[in-house]
Design a protein around this motif. Sequence first.
Motif, mmCIF file in Angstrom:
data_model
loop_
_atom_site.group_PDB
_atom_site.id
_atom_site.type_symbol
_atom_site.label_atom_id
_atom_site.label_comp_id
_atom_site.label_asym_id
_atom_site.label_seq_id
_atom_site.Cartn_x
_atom_site.Cartn_y
_atom_site.Cartn_z
ATOM 1 N N PRO A 20 0.824 -1.212 0.000
ATOM 2 C CA PRO A 20 0.000 0.000 0.000
ATOM 3 C C PRO A 20 0.856 1.260 0.000
ATOM 4 O O PRO A 20 0.468 2.301 -0.515
ATOM 5 C CB PRO A 20 -0.796 -0.110 1.308
ATOM 6 C CG PRO A 20 -0.736 -1.548 1.675
ATOM 7 C CD PRO A 20 0.538 -2.098 1.117
ATOM 8 N N ARG A 21 2.066 1.158 0.569
ATOM 9 C CA ARG A 21 2.927 2.330 0.654
ATOM 10 C C ARG A 21 3.752 2.528 -0.626
ATOM 11 O O ARG A 21 4.000 3.650 -1.053
ATOM 12 C CB ARG A 21 3.853 2.141 1.879
ATOM 13 C CG ARG A 21 4.837 3.232 2.104
ATOM 14 C CD ARG A 21 4.136 4.530 2.558
ATOM 15 N NE ARG A 21 4.996 5.676 2.261
ATOM 16 C CZ ARG A 21 5.995 6.070 3.021
ATOM 17 N NH1 ARG A 21 6.233 5.458 4.179
ATOM 18 N NH2 ARG A 21 6.740 7.085 2.670
ATOM 19 N N ILE A 22 4.165 1.421 -1.261
ATOM 20 C CA ILE A 22 5.124 1.562 -2.370
ATOM 21 C C ILE A 22 4.483 1.457 -3.753
ATOM 22 O O ILE A 22 5.038 1.946 -4.721
ATOM 23 C CB ILE A 22 6.272 0.528 -2.256
ATOM 24 C CG1 ILE A 22 5.744 -0.915 -2.322
ATOM 25 C CG2 ILE A 22 7.084 0.762 -1.006
ATOM 26 C CD1 ILE A 22 6.834 -1.960 -2.332
ATOM 27 N N ALA A 23 3.348 0.797 -3.859
ATOM 28 C CA ALA A 23 2.689 0.667 -5.170
ATOM 29 C C ALA A 23 1.221 0.367 -4.919
ATOM 30 O O ALA A 23 0.760 -0.763 -5.090
ATOM 31 C CB ALA A 23 3.337 -0.453 -5.986
ATOM 32 N N PRO A 24 0.471 1.393 -4.527
ATOM 33 C CA PRO A 24 -0.904 1.183 -4.050
ATOM 34 C C PRO A 24 -1.793 0.383 -5.004
ATOM 35 O O PRO A 24 -2.628 -0.386 -4.557
ATOM 36 C CB PRO A 24 -1.438 2.592 -3.862
ATOM 37 C CG PRO A 24 -0.233 3.466 -3.743
ATOM 38 C CD PRO A 24 0.875 2.791 -4.476
ATOM 39 N N GLY A 25 -1.593 0.485 -6.313
ATOM 40 C CA GLY A 25 -2.511 -0.214 -7.220
ATOM 41 C C GLY A 25 -2.185 -1.684 -7.427
ATOM 42 O O GLY A 25 -2.959 -2.395 -8.068
ATOM 43 N N LEU A 26 -1.041 -2.151 -6.926
ATOM 44 C CA LEU A 26 -0.602 -3.503 -7.315
ATOM 45 C C LEU A 26 -0.924 -4.553 -6.269
ATOM 46 O O LEU A 26 -0.908 -4.292 -5.074
ATOM 47 C CB LEU A 26 0.899 -3.497 -7.598
ATOM 48 C CG LEU A 26 1.341 -2.675 -8.808
ATOM 49 C CD1 LEU A 26 2.847 -2.737 -8.960
ATOM 50 C CD2 LEU A 26 0.662 -3.164 -10.084
ATOM 51 N N GLU A 27 -1.200 -5.763 -6.778
ATOM 52 C CA GLU A 27 -1.558 -6.888 -5.908
ATOM 53 C C GLU A 27 -0.320 -7.734 -5.649
ATOM 54 O O GLU A 27 0.557 -7.834 -6.515
ATOM 55 C CB GLU A 27 -2.565 -7.788 -6.631
ATOM 56 C CG GLU A 27 -3.900 -7.149 -6.918
ATOM 57 C CD GLU A 27 -4.686 -6.936 -5.652
ATOM 58 O OE1 GLU A 27 -4.700 -7.855 -4.816
ATOM 59 O OE2 GLU A 27 -5.266 -5.845 -5.497
#
Length: 704
Positions: free
Chosen positions: A539-546
């Motif tokens: 959530p902190r480094i790449a919010p859109g990625l799973e």
Amino acid sequence: MPADVPELTREREFLTEARAQLGRMRERVAALDGRYAGDRVSADVLEATLARRMEQLTDDPEIPLFFGRITARSEGGGSSDGTETFHIGRRHVSDPDGEPMVVDWRAPVSTPFYRATPKEPMGITARRRYGFARGHLTGFEDEPLGSADGDAAGPGAPARSEILEAEIERPRTGPMRDIVATIQPEQDVIVRMPLERTLVVQGAPGTGKTAVGLHRAAYLLYAHREQLTRRGVLVVGPNKSFLRYIRDVLPALGEIHARQATIEEVVGTHAPVRATEPADVATLKGDGRMAEVLRAAVWSHVRMPQDTLVLPRGSRRWRVPAYEAREAVEQVRARDVRYALGAAQLRHALAHRVLVQIEESGDALDDTAWDALARTKPVRDYAAAVWPAVEPRRLLFRLLSEPGFLAECAAGVLSDAEQRLLAWDRPPRSPGAARWTTADLVLLDEVADLLDRAESVAHIVVDEAQDLSAMMLRALGRRAATGSLTVLGDLAQATTPWAADDWADVLGHLAKPDGHVEQLTAGFRVPADVIELAARLLPRIAPGLEPPTAVRRARGQLVLTEAPLADVLPDVVRREGSVGLIVPDAAVAEVRTVLAGAGLTFAVVGETDGPGDQPIDQPDDQPGDQPDEEPRTEFDAHLELVPASLAKGLEFDHVVLHDPAGIVAAEPDRATGLRRLYVCLTRAVTSLVVRHDGDLPPELGRTD
Ligand SMILES: Nc1ncnc2c1ncn2[C@@H]1O[C@H](COP(=O)(O)OP(=O)(O)OP(=O)(O)O)[C@@H](O)[C@H]1O
């Protein structure tokens, strides 16, 4: 695996026979030789071709000759039940009549082996997978997929395969291996995409991006052999250690004609890298706007003619007035050609004006006259004054050392503050004395392309592409101007200050805006417990990625401890499989002493030089040069000490991650630090020990 002993015996006999046939094919190739070619050039070509064939036919007894078999409905021919079988392997093997015994995994007939499901059997009725131990056939597993008359076996997912699972779970040792026996359907779709397609493969750590990219290169080399060997394939990786880690994969697939290089090596023909620079300067130099500045700088050299061109010839003097010369300059500029070609065209345009006058005077000239006039000293000198030669290093030297020149070229593009940032604090005496950085080399490459079009290869595979600047991407894009690219990366693993945060931008910089993005989500490396820990950073480094979905059965072992390194290591080092000890770069020296003190043998990633540095398409014709006992790369060691900055792309069975807070703190900002930590946390295949001093980054959340 079924204990069908007679069938297993038959398969073993088939394997023995196939090996014998491969041996026969090798002998036949060896018996041919270049002497039969008509002339020296074709002899060289023939010899090189034969060498490649020999390489392909090398039968390493440890590498299974085939790994799968499909039973397909046959249209005529085949056996009495209307089916025929195909063994699938790394390379094609045929019997003395030319009938295939093993078909290449890349041949179209092999596709259903990778993609057929009970629901969509793709014309096959069964899939067989073989188990091997050190080249010895130990068993097989059958999966029914449809009936001979075309009915599907029924709905449902493919059967669970123990052989597939064993391959995925196998302990890791040494450099990266191919995955040809177990490529998954969604991976296979990417591998076999048409050559013209430029693709981005976005995937979380361990989803097989590198593996897929390399198998795609091998597939394309097979499917477009002539075009790709002639025009070239380039594999670009983040650093030399990574290239050593992957260097065996393509040769194991029978492919030796792909150059593997770092971006520094790709642009390194202009000058050597001799310095580093602050992140903000490198970031600005990597900004796509620099292309506009350089374009303006190059074209600023063209001056509008003010004088008459005078060309003495025999007893006469021919003249091109300044206004006509200006017209010629404007016409050439309007053609939008590269700068050096423009210079040549201007010489011809001026010569043409003289030629017309001579002809009008009644002089008959032959066909070579135009060229000859363009080469005369007065024309060359006049054109050179108007359209002077530009040398990339001299141009960049001026831009970085003459604020006035930079201001002129960067007007409306870079702010005053940005221009001040670019300018050298203490300019070197001359271009030759300049200590160029990697970002400078990329700028020099752009200038070189403005002067003369860069040569394009047929295909580029670029790994860890999220870390490349816009200008680096442009350098690769122009090398694939008439070709295509496979772009591999993960935005969550971006650790350079100039990294991309959007794949559409990357495609734009590569000049392939129509390229499209594929996603891989199944994680073959990282066990579930470790993913869970690392994913807390997302959530902190790449919010859109799973995070990836772990396909490994074992949840993995995850330990967080404050015990001293010397106490943690011995237990881990005793385990089967490779061990990576990842530490902050600044701690390498200190940890090296700890390891030596504990009596442990280890290699340090990034410290191997020599054979691994060679691009693999360079013939390695001195096999005796290296002592036998010397490891070919650092990845042959059981325990490897890994500076955090070199961990990207690598994997180890067991990872000890030392000082996560130190790894985060070493980066210029917290988000980059956390991304670096994410990369380091996701290198483990079986177990991860995080060793800290009670200062775990709070972003990892509660860990008890
Ligand atoms: N289909 C497969 N069958 C077996 N193993 C696989 C398969 N796909 C990937 N792997 C294995 O998973 C591991 C991770 O693959 P790879 O290094 O290509 O992932 P990646 O997405 O590039 O990871 P990273 O983002 O960390 O660089 C490798 O050991 C690879 O061999």
